[in-house]
Design a protein around this motif. Sequence first.
Motif, PDB file in Angstrom:
ATOM      1  N   GLU A   1      -1.207  37.399 -39.077  1.00  0.00           N
ATOM      2  CA  GLU A   1      -2.006  38.110 -38.067  1.00  0.00           C
ATOM      3  C   GLU A   1      -3.046  37.172 -37.447  1.00  0.00           C
ATOM      4  N   GLU A   2      -3.703  36.419 -38.301  1.00  0.00           N
ATOM      5  CA  GLU A   2      -4.743  35.491 -37.838  1.00  0.00           C
ATOM      6  C   GLU A   2      -4.146  34.410 -36.930  1.00  0.00           C
ATOM      7  N   LEU A   3      -3.032  33.833 -37.377  1.00  0.00           N
ATOM      8  CA  LEU A   3      -2.372  32.792 -36.576  1.00  0.00           C
ATOM      9  C   LEU A   3      -1.812  33.350 -35.270  1.00  0.00           C
TER      10      LEU A   3
ATOM     11  N   ARG B   1      -3.699  23.030 -30.706  1.00  0.00           N
ATOM     12  CA  ARG B   1      -2.770  23.962 -31.356  1.00  0.00           C
ATOM     13  C   ARG B   1      -3.399  24.501 -32.643  1.00  0.00           C
ATOM     14  N   PRO B   2      -3.071  25.732 -33.003  1.00  0.00           N
ATOM     15  CA  PRO B   2      -3.612  26.264 -34.263  1.00  0.00           C
ATOM     16  C   PRO B   2      -3.105  25.465 -35.461  1.00  0.00           C
ATOM     17  N   LYS B   3      -3.964  25.311 -36.444  1.00  0.00           N
ATOM     18  CA  LYS B   3      -3.576  24.625 -37.691  1.00  0.00           C
ATOM     19  C   LYS B   3      -2.858  25.629 -38.599  1.00  0.00           C
TER      20      LYS B   3
ATOM     21  N   VAL C   1       9.614  22.704 -37.003  1.00  0.00           N
ATOM     22  CA  VAL C   1       9.185  22.494 -35.611  1.00  0.00           C
ATOM     23  C   VAL C   1       8.034  23.465 -35.293  1.00  0.00           C
ATOM     24  N   PRO C   2       6.817  22.957 -35.088  1.00  0.00           N
ATOM     25  CA  PRO C   2       5.661  23.839 -34.904  1.00  0.00           C
ATOM     26  C   PRO C   2       5.819  24.911 -33.818  1.00  0.00           C
TER      27      PRO C   2
END
Length: 194
Positions: free
Chosen positions: A46-48, A30-32, A119-120
């Motif tokens: 935008e990056e995420l 998962r992305p940090k 919640v991610p």
Amino acid sequence: MAICGIDEAGRGPLAGPVVAAAVILPKKGRPKGLDDSKQLSAEAREELAEKIRACAIVGVGVASVEEIDRFNILRASHMAMVRAFEALSETPVAALVDGNMAPDLPCAIEWVIDGDVIVPVISAASIIAKVERDRMMSALCIEYPGYAFSKHKGYATPEHQRALAELGPCAIHRRSFKPVQDALQRQSELKFAS
């Protein structure tokens, strides 16, 4: 056993659609840095969003200004959420929805107050929804010049309120929202007086 997170962007603005996203994140990779989209800079969002799209299953749903005015913003938000859920390429067994109400979905539903913060998978949906809506508002800025939609994204900033007072509402203003109704009233009073 996929679980999706669902959130929307654009309930508060005076103009433009409401946009929802449904996201199923992978268990690993998962992305940090996932957080409530409002806590992130536009560049970080935008990056995420790119990283989320690269690893997750994403669905986006939109409810139009006409639907907002016809059904009210809450129902339109739920319509957008259902459309986002239906746009997923995999049907989840459960949905975690930001807020204190959720639309009817064909799976188990749990709503989570401040879910976009804690919640991610809801944070991921929050980011996708915000980025998608911001892009739409920047495109609409070209179509409806003079309102600076690319800057404030339709929210009731002083700049937007001034433009609304000077130019009157355009086609993407939400006529069911009081500041827009007030601007329409002023316009008709001025026409009547002249």
